[in-house]
Design a protein around this motif. Sequence first.
Motif, PDB file in Angstrom:
ATOM      1  N   ARG A  84      -3.026  58.410  36.802  1.00 17.43           N
ATOM      2  CA  ARG A  84      -1.714  59.061  36.693  1.00 17.43           C
ATOM      3  C   ARG A  84      -0.843  58.889  37.940  1.00 17.43           C
ATOM      4  N   LYS A  85      -1.411  59.138  39.119  1.00 18.55           N
ATOM      5  CA  LYS A  85      -0.574  59.117  40.323  1.00 18.55           C
ATOM      6  C   LYS A  85      -1.429  59.168  41.584  1.00 18.55           C
ATOM      7  N   HIS A  86      -0.788  58.846  42.710  1.00 18.94           N
ATOM      8  CA  HIS A  86      -1.367  59.068  44.036  1.00 18.94           C
ATOM      9  C   HIS A  86      -0.752  60.338  44.621  1.00 18.94           C
ATOM     10  N   ILE A  87      -1.583  61.146  45.268  1.00 22.02           N
ATOM     11  CA  ILE A  87      -1.082  62.303  46.013  1.00 22.02           C
ATOM     12  C   ILE A  87      -1.338  62.027  47.492  1.00 22.02           C
ATOM     13  N   SER A 104      -5.141  59.494  50.727  1.00 23.17           N
ATOM     14  CA  SER A 104      -4.551  59.998  49.488  1.00 23.17           C
ATOM     15  C   SER A 104      -5.631  60.400  48.503  1.00 23.17           C
ATOM     16  N   ARG A 106      -6.330  59.995  44.393  1.00 25.95           N
ATOM     17  CA  ARG A 106      -5.911  59.323  43.168  1.00 25.95           C
ATOM     18  C   ARG A 106      -6.212  60.236  41.983  1.00 25.95           C
ATOM     19  N   GLN A 107      -5.186  60.530  41.218  1.00 25.61           N
ATOM     20  CA  GLN A 107      -5.328  61.448  40.097  1.00 25.61           C
ATOM     21  C   GLN A 107      -5.485  60.684  38.786  1.00 25.61           C
ATOM     22  N   TYR A 108      -6.523  61.053  38.024  1.00 29.67           N
ATOM     23  CA  TYR A 108      -6.782  60.504  36.691  1.00 29.67           C
ATOM     24  C   TYR A 108      -6.739  61.652  35.689  1.00 29.67           C
ATOM     25  N   SER A 112     -10.489  63.240  39.851  1.00 29.31           N
ATOM     26  CA  SER A 112      -9.759  62.793  41.035  1.00 29.31           C
ATOM     27  C   SER A 112     -10.688  61.897  41.836  1.00 29.31           C
ATOM     28  N   ASP A 169      -2.485  68.945  40.851  1.00 34.40           N
ATOM     29  CA  ASP A 169      -1.502  68.036  41.450  1.00 34.40           C
ATOM     30  C   ASP A 169      -0.875  68.626  42.705  1.00 34.40           C
TER      31      ASP A 169
END
Length: 199
Positions: A84-87, A104, A106-108, A112, A169
């Motif tokens: 989904r995205k990098h935080i 960072s 990594r969100q799935y 994570s 998130d």
Amino acid sequence: MKRMPFERPTEHYDERIITIDEQICALLKHRKDLSDNNPGFPPFEYISHWAETFEFYEDYLKAVFGTFSSEEHFKPMVEPSGFRKHIPVLKSVEEGEFFYTLNSIRQYNNASVVTFSIDWDMKNEEAYFHKHNQFELNVGELFDCRMINGGSTSGHASYNYVISPPLPDIISGLELVFTQYNKPFKKNESGCKIVYKVD
């Protein structure tokens, strides 16, 4: 670490022992409950006595009891899917000769993933190989954290950890604690803890 699928070592099974095998499973459950899932390891003198009494090799019994104490490492591991995205985290800690970095998360959809990096003076490789051991990640009781892979080159190492369920998130207030152990399976804590507190 990710395990290879277990393959049945033989097609043979003596059905006459099925009730004994069921009793063994029942006793393992009773042992786990009675010890609050923290049985430790029997003293070697107990193992020697049991080996003589029940006609087993001592090293065989040591291996059996060693397996009993590592059940949590056989828990099925979540395979991250649906990126989904990098935080961004962008945190670092310097401890002795080592520089630890967490860039960072990594969100799935189902987990994570974090990459824990270690850097050191490449002219002093001996320091890394002498002091580097297993790091375990903890982000709280609600999350299962497992190292899935990693590697190193001169002056640098990095390790990937899967966290399930996924972290929120919004990670403000999150604390990621990497604890170093001298042996796998959370044995012999070295005293080194790398803590990242997210603002």
